[in-house]
Design an enzyme around this catalytic site. Structure first.
Site, short mmCIF file in Angstrom:
data_model
loop_
_atom_site.label_atom_id
_atom_site.label_comp_id
_atom_site.label_asym_id
_atom_site.label_seq_id
_atom_site.Cartn_x
_atom_site.Cartn_y
_atom_site.Cartn_z
N HIS A 31 15.32 -27.13 77.09
CA HIS A 31 16.32 -26.13 76.71
C HIS A 31 16.88 -26.45 75.32
O HIS A 31 16.96 -25.55 74.47
CB HIS A 31 17.43 -26.12 77.77
CG HIS A 31 18.44 -25.06 77.56
ND1 HIS A 31 19.71 -25.35 77.13
CD2 HIS A 31 18.38 -23.72 77.76
CE1 HIS A 31 20.40 -24.21 77.05
NE2 HIS A 31 19.63 -23.22 77.43
N ASP A 32 17.24 -27.69 75.09
CA ASP A 32 17.76 -28.09 73.79
C ASP A 32 16.72 -27.89 72.69
O ASP A 32 17.05 -27.46 71.58
CB ASP A 32 18.22 -29.54 73.81
CG ASP A 32 19.45 -29.76 74.67
OD1 ASP A 32 20.10 -28.77 75.07
OD2 ASP A 32 19.77 -30.93 74.96
#
Length: 89
Positions: A31-32
């Site tokens: 996600h990051d």
């Protein structure tokens, strides 16, 4: 949760790599990675919802490794994290 707060919360003394790890680490890292790269490409707003949905699906896959109360707790935590990234990012 993902992002810089998660990194500092998990970091051990002097950046010790033996920090506490969680079941969603891979989902958070992915996600990051998506947030960072879509922001750098100037395409974040068009892709945020998709990235957040993929994050939730990744966390739900982790949940399948648990049964009973752990499954329920994992599901609740995944939903909470998903709602947080939807709102805060």
């Amino acid at each position: 949760m993902c992002g810089p707060f998660a990194v500092s919360a998990r970091a051990g003394p002097a950046g010790d790599s033996g920090a506490i790890r969680g079941p969603f680490d891979n989902a958070c890292a992915r996600h990051d990675f998506g947030y960072r790269n879509y922001k750098a490409a100037g395409q974040f707003d068009a892709n945020k919802s998709r990235l957040d949905s993929a994050f939730y699906e990744d966390m739900k896959r982790v949940r399948t490794g648990y049964t009973g109360e752990k499954n329920t707790a994992c599901n609740s935590t995944a939903w909470t994290y998903y709602q947080a990234v939807k709102i805060v990012g």
